[in-house]
Design a protein around this motif. Structure first.
Motif, short mmCIF file in Angstrom:
data_model
loop_
_atom_site.label_atom_id
_atom_site.label_comp_id
_atom_site.label_asym_id
_atom_site.label_seq_id
_atom_site.Cartn_x
_atom_site.Cartn_y
_atom_site.Cartn_z
N GLU A 64 0.85 -1.19 0.00
CA GLU A 64 0.00 0.00 0.00
C GLU A 64 0.89 1.24 0.00
N LYS A 65 0.45 2.29 -0.72
CA LYS A 65 1.23 3.51 -0.77
C LYS A 65 0.31 4.71 -0.89
N ASP A 66 0.59 5.74 -0.09
CA ASP A 66 -0.10 7.03 -0.20
C ASP A 66 0.75 7.94 -1.07
N MET A 67 0.10 8.69 -1.96
CA MET A 67 0.84 9.59 -2.85
C MET A 67 -0.06 10.74 -3.28
N ILE A 68 0.56 11.78 -3.80
CA ILE A 68 -0.16 12.91 -4.37
C ILE A 68 -0.08 12.78 -5.89
N CYS A 69 -1.22 12.82 -6.54
CA CYS A 69 -1.27 12.72 -8.00
C CYS A 69 -0.76 14.04 -8.60
N ILE A 70 0.12 13.94 -9.60
CA ILE A 70 0.69 15.12 -10.24
C ILE A 70 0.23 15.30 -11.68
N VAL A 71 -0.77 14.54 -12.09
CA VAL A 71 -1.20 14.58 -13.49
C VAL A 71 -1.97 15.85 -13.82
N TYR A 76 -2.25 7.02 -13.09
CA TYR A 76 -1.04 7.53 -12.44
C TYR A 76 -0.66 6.66 -11.25
N GLY A 77 -1.61 6.36 -10.39
CA GLY A 77 -1.33 5.56 -9.20
C GLY A 77 -0.78 4.19 -9.53
N ILE A 78 -1.38 3.54 -10.50
CA ILE A 78 -0.91 2.20 -10.90
C ILE A 78 0.48 2.29 -11.52
N LYS A 79 0.69 3.28 -12.37
CA LYS A 79 2.00 3.45 -13.00
C LYS A 79 3.09 3.74 -11.96
N GLU A 80 2.77 4.53 -10.96
CA GLU A 80 3.74 4.83 -9.90
C GLU A 80 4.13 3.58 -9.12
N MET A 81 3.22 2.64 -9.00
CA MET A 81 3.51 1.40 -8.28
C MET A 81 4.26 0.39 -9.16
N THR A 82 4.02 0.43 -10.46
CA THR A 82 4.58 -0.60 -11.34
C THR A 82 5.80 -0.14 -12.13
N ASN A 83 5.78 1.08 -12.66
CA ASN A 83 6.89 1.57 -13.47
C ASN A 83 6.88 3.10 -13.48
#
Length: 137
Positions: free
Chosen positions: A3-10, A42-49
């Motif tokens: 699990e990861k919390d993040m701020i979307c920058i898109v 964005y969230g999925i991409k940040e977790m995978t690549n």
């Protein structure tokens, strides 16, 4: 569970996302907190690549300033940014340069080029030549 919390920058909203590994989701991740559809991607991409656009400068000779602004033509994998900077910092170009001109082709075999972010004329003592150069570029 990953699990990861993040701020979307898109987009300018800056949504607070919570991305969780999920066995029931087709993508393998569940994303919460997004206010637009781009937040999920964005969230999925940040977790995978995770990837980033890179902006920096290179040394330029025969110009009125010492550095030329450059950027990537697309995004590169985040873990490659330091390696890319090592290569970019070794480059020296010579004026004149046109905006969009490729400075480094296919950096680190990513398929992404490093390109000039602005045009730069040769250093000239004649102001009328400089003006003409900038009007063309």
């Amino acid at each position: 569970m990953e699990e990861k919390d993040m701020i979307c920058i898109v987009c300018p909203l800056g949504c607070k996302l919570k991305v969780t590994k999920s066995d029931i989701s087709q993508t393998g991740y569940a994303v919460e907190g997004n206010k637009c559809f781009r937040g999920v991607d964005y969230g999925i991409k940040e977790m995978t690549n995770p990837t980033r656009a890179l902006t920096t400068t290179v040394v330029i000779s025969d110009a009125s300033v010492k550095r030329l602004p450059v950027r990537t033509s697309g995004t590169i994998p985040k873990p490659l940014i330091k390696q890319a900077m090592v290569l970019i910092n070794k480059v020296e170009v010579k004026a004149p340069i046109k905006v969009g001109e490729v400075i480094i082709k296919n950096i680190l075999d990513t398929g992404v080029d490093i390109i000039a972010s602005r045009s730069m004329c040769q250093n000239s003592e004649h102001e009328d030549l400089l003006k003409a150069c900038f009007l063309q570029g």
